[in-house]
Design a protein around this motif. Structure first.
Motif, mmCIF file in Angstrom:
data_model
loop_
_atom_site.group_PDB
_atom_site.id
_atom_site.type_symbol
_atom_site.label_atom_id
_atom_site.label_comp_id
_atom_site.label_asym_id
_atom_site.label_seq_id
_atom_site.Cartn_x
_atom_site.Cartn_y
_atom_site.Cartn_z
ATOM 1 N N THR A 12 -19.039 63.019 9.231
ATOM 2 C CA THR A 12 -19.375 61.742 8.595
ATOM 3 C C THR A 12 -20.874 61.616 8.371
ATOM 4 O O THR A 12 -21.307 61.160 7.306
ATOM 5 C CB THR A 12 -18.849 60.557 9.430
ATOM 6 N N ASP A 58 -17.615 53.884 6.888
ATOM 7 C CA ASP A 58 -16.757 55.060 6.742
ATOM 8 C C ASP A 58 -16.094 55.450 8.053
ATOM 9 O O ASP A 58 -14.882 55.664 8.102
ATOM 10 C CB ASP A 58 -17.560 56.240 6.190
ATOM 11 N N PHE A 59 -16.858 55.528 9.117
ATOM 12 C CA PHE A 59 -16.326 56.037 10.380
ATOM 13 C C PHE A 59 -15.322 55.079 11.018
ATOM 14 O O PHE A 59 -14.300 55.511 11.545
ATOM 15 C CB PHE A 59 -17.466 56.324 11.367
ATOM 16 N N SER A 63 -12.393 55.591 6.677
ATOM 17 C CA SER A 63 -11.721 56.882 6.899
ATOM 18 C C SER A 63 -10.269 56.688 7.321
ATOM 19 O O SER A 63 -9.378 57.419 6.860
ATOM 20 C CB SER A 63 -12.478 57.735 7.921
#
Length: 163
Positions: A12, A58-59, A63
């Motif tokens: 990431t 995102d993390f 995701s």
């Protein structure tokens, strides 16, 4: 690709660095009206702000949602690995682009009462660049780098024909 949480963090971080840096350069170029060498240096100033935002989004959120959306598009157990990568990438772009455009509009655009319109315009301008960067340049580059940082064991390695 990543096999554990540590590898997910590394993947990431690398992806965020390349995608956010590229998109910042693109947006500065749109604002300035021409591409200059100074844009590459200027982008690092925004990267300090936008990088952590992109990592957190995102993390911790995107995701998981992208994986869930991608698993509805293709059957991960029976599909070609490229189909899985493509489905996850497309879902990730579809989620990250509006979210990051929202952050950029909020932090850098001074949109005022036209916030929604400016956000939609920013998303529309960013989406094609994010799509092609992710699928053609950044995604393959990051996977290449990641494979060299964390090589798979010989027995688990896929051949080129399997990918």
């Amino acid at each position: 690709m990543p096999k554990n949480k540590f590898q997910e963090v590394v993947f990431t971080v690398i992806m965020v660095f390349f995608m956010v840096y590229s998109m910042i350069c693109y947006n500065i170029r749109l604002n300035v009206g021409e591409m200059t060498n100074s844009i590459f240096l200027s982008a690092f100033h925004e990267l300090i702000i936008m990088g952590p935002i992109a990592f957190v989004l995102d993390f911790f959120i995107v995701s998981k949602l992208a994986f869930a959306c991608a698993s509805r598009m293709v059957d991960f157990r029976n599909c070609h690995p490229f189909s899985m990568i493509l489905a996850i990438s497309v879902a990730s772009i579809a989620l990250m682009c509006p979210l990051m455009s929202f952050a950029a509009t909020l932090l850098f655009k001074n949109a005022g009462s036209q916030f929604i319109a400016v956000w939609i315009e920013t998303t529309a301008m960013n989406f094609p660049a994010a799509f092609f960067l992710q699928l053609i340049y950044v995604g393959p580059l990051v996977r290449f780098i990641f494979r060299h940082i964390f090589p798979e064991k010989e027995g688990a390695r896929q051949t080129a024909s399997e990918m």
